[in-house]
Motif scaffolding. Structure first.
Motif, short mmCIF file in Angstrom:
data_model
loop_
_atom_site.label_atom_id
_atom_site.label_comp_id
_atom_site.label_asym_id
_atom_site.label_seq_id
_atom_site.Cartn_x
_atom_site.Cartn_y
_atom_site.Cartn_z
N TRP A 87 0.82 -1.21 0.00
CA TRP A 87 0.00 0.00 0.00
C TRP A 87 0.85 1.26 0.00
CZ3 TRP A 87 -5.19 1.76 0.69
CH2 TRP A 87 -6.16 0.80 0.38
N ARG A 112 0.36 6.30 -1.08
CA ARG A 112 -0.29 5.23 -0.34
C ARG A 112 -1.58 4.85 -1.05
NH1 ARG A 112 -0.47 2.48 4.24
NH2 ARG A 112 -2.46 1.94 5.16
N GLY A 113 -1.71 3.58 -1.36
CA GLY A 113 -2.93 3.08 -2.00
C GLY A 113 -2.87 2.98 -3.50
N ASP A 141 -6.53 4.17 -7.55
CA ASP A 141 -6.36 4.57 -6.15
C ASP A 141 -7.22 3.65 -5.29
OD1 ASP A 141 -6.04 5.75 -3.72
OD2 ASP A 141 -6.85 7.71 -4.29
N GLY A 159 -7.51 3.69 -2.21
CA GLY A 159 -8.11 4.41 -1.09
C GLY A 159 -9.47 4.98 -1.40
#
Length: 449
Positions: free
Chosen positions: A319, A353-354, A384, A386
């Motif tokens: 991640w 992140r993600g 993405d 997230g």
């Protein structure tokens, strides 16, 4: 008693005054012997076959020689000098650089090579090439009737500057030379300017490209800085600095206006308004340029999954992956076997992140309206993880076919809502196409379903 003896070959002399065939029980075919009243035959010299060439060389055979352009006219003050005097001029740099530069190709014609000339004069092979090419660029500027004051500005140390604009056309060289003198550029600045001019036509279709004038070298350089600004977060100091450089380089009022809109935030407000109206393409589709990653001021490293690997693989992908420390060493939360490095484009610059990439071997896995030139072309889809919720009808989301173990596919939000799907594997933020020489096949708004 007979003793064995070695039979030796003895010449057989036959004569026939009437030139008639002679027969013999030892000869199966008639033997014709021609009698001549002239002097008797003389012995001949035997020549070995190995000494005879298979095919005689042509009388005017020319050996291969590497191509060298014809030398520039030699200045009159050097024509009467011998080789040693010409070498002395180069060794001591006697005169202006463009005056003694024509001596280099003349010495090549006399048998010198770049290494031997370097040994005799101390001028490296790289500098030799720079002097010769710079002198030819200077000659082309004179032939284009440029202002003599512009040409005179390159009299001292101008070879390095003129060498950088060697690949431009005659009109582009003239405009670039003026701009270099006006902005008092160094060699690095001249190199960036030449690259920006050559690169500008290939950027057709990118944001605000039409606001910059290709005939103005300052606008080409300004657009390069403008593109670099979009690789940084908004707001951020690197982005503002790049826009300031773009504003300083811009020549046309239209280009300056586009940059000021970015600095004041109006450009992004207009972009959001277009997205609300459904005018812009929901997901940017870009073709990666050759060497673009190497030239990018910032890059993003993302894990890659194959389209056939399914949901389990994407859940296992790391991640978080970001640069740490003073050297920006890339650190991932866990090991992974496949990664991709992309320029720090605006859609991916925040995916520390993600972020994840899915490699599709066939671009038809995306919801295009028609399969034309992108048929059977591989693409990378950046998503993405997230943002899994299916919100926008015109957005695109990463899902799997049939079951959790099925292959990946990209679906529009409206199609997922019709199937009562409320969550996806991630929101698609960018589609990357592979680099190619030809770059005119841009995605248009109507290509999406």
């Amino acid at each position: 008693m007979l003793s064995p003896t070695l039979n030796t070959h003895k010449p057989l002399f036959l004569s026939n005054l009437n030139n008639k065939p002679l027969s013999s029980p030892f000869i199966s075919q008639p033997l014709f012997i021609l009698h001549s009243s002239k002097s008797p035959l003389k012995p001949t010299t035997t020549v070995s076959a190995t000494l005879i060439p298979s095919s005689p060389p042509p009388s005017n055979q020319q050996l291969y020689q590497p191509f060298r352009p014809p030398p520039s006219p030699l200045p009159s003050q050097y024509k009467s000098l011998d080789t040693s005097s010409r070498l002395e001029i180069l060794a001591n740099r006697l005169g202006l650089w463009y005056e003694y530069a024509p001596l280099i190709p003349y010495l090549f014609q006399e048998g010198f090579t770049p290494p031997s000339l370097e040994e005799a004069t101390g001028i490296s092979g790289v500098e030799q090439n720079r002097l010769v090419v710079g002198a030819k660029v200077r000659d082309s500027l004179i032939q284009s009737n440029i202002d003599p004051e512009i040409v005179a500005s390159f009299d001292i140390g101008g070879a390095e500057l003129l060498y950088e604009i060697r690949l431009l056309s005659a009109a582009q060289r003239t405009a670039a030379a003026r701009f270099i003198v006006l902005k008092r550029m160094d060699a690095k600045g001249a190199q960036d300017l030449a690259r920006a001019i050559k690169d500008f036509p290939r950027r057709r279709g990118e944001k605000s490209w039409e606001s910059f004038d290709y005939t103005l070298p300052g606008d080409c350089l300004s657009f390069m800085y403008y593109r670099q600004s979009r690789e940084h977060k908004n707001p951020s100091e690197p982005r503002t600095n790049a826009l300031q450089l773009a504003l300083e380089a811009a020549e046309s009022e239209k280009a300056k206006s586009a940059i000021l809109n970015e600095l004041e935030g109006e450009g992004e407000g207009k972009e959001r308004k277009e997205e609300e109206l459904g005018v812009a393409v929901p997901v940017p589709v870009v073709r990666l340029k050759l060497g673009e990653v190497a030239e990018a001021s910032r890059v993003v490293v993302l894990p890659v999954c194959r389209a056939e690997e399914g949901q389990r693989k994407i859940l296992e992908a790391p991640w978080e992956c970001s640069g740490k420390g003073e050297f920006g060493v890339v650190v991932a939360e866990k090991g992974w076997e496949r990664w991709v490095v992309l320029p720090g484009w605006e859609p991916v610059v925040g995916l520390d992140r993600g972020g994840v990439v899915v490699a599709f071997p066939d671009a038809r896995a995306l919801p295009w309206k028609a399969n034309r030139w992108y048929k059977e072309e591989s693409v990378l889809v950046v998503a993405d993880r997230g943002r899994k919720e299916v919100k926008a009808d015109d957005g695109f989301y990463l899902v799997t076919l049939d079951s959790a173990g099925g292959e990946f596919k990209v679906e529009r939000g409206s199609a997922l809502k019709e199937r009562n799907a409320v969550e996806s594997l991630g929101t698609v933020v960018l589609v990357v196409r592979p680099p190619r020489e030809e770059t005119d096949d841009q995605i248009s708004d109507e290509d999406w379903e």
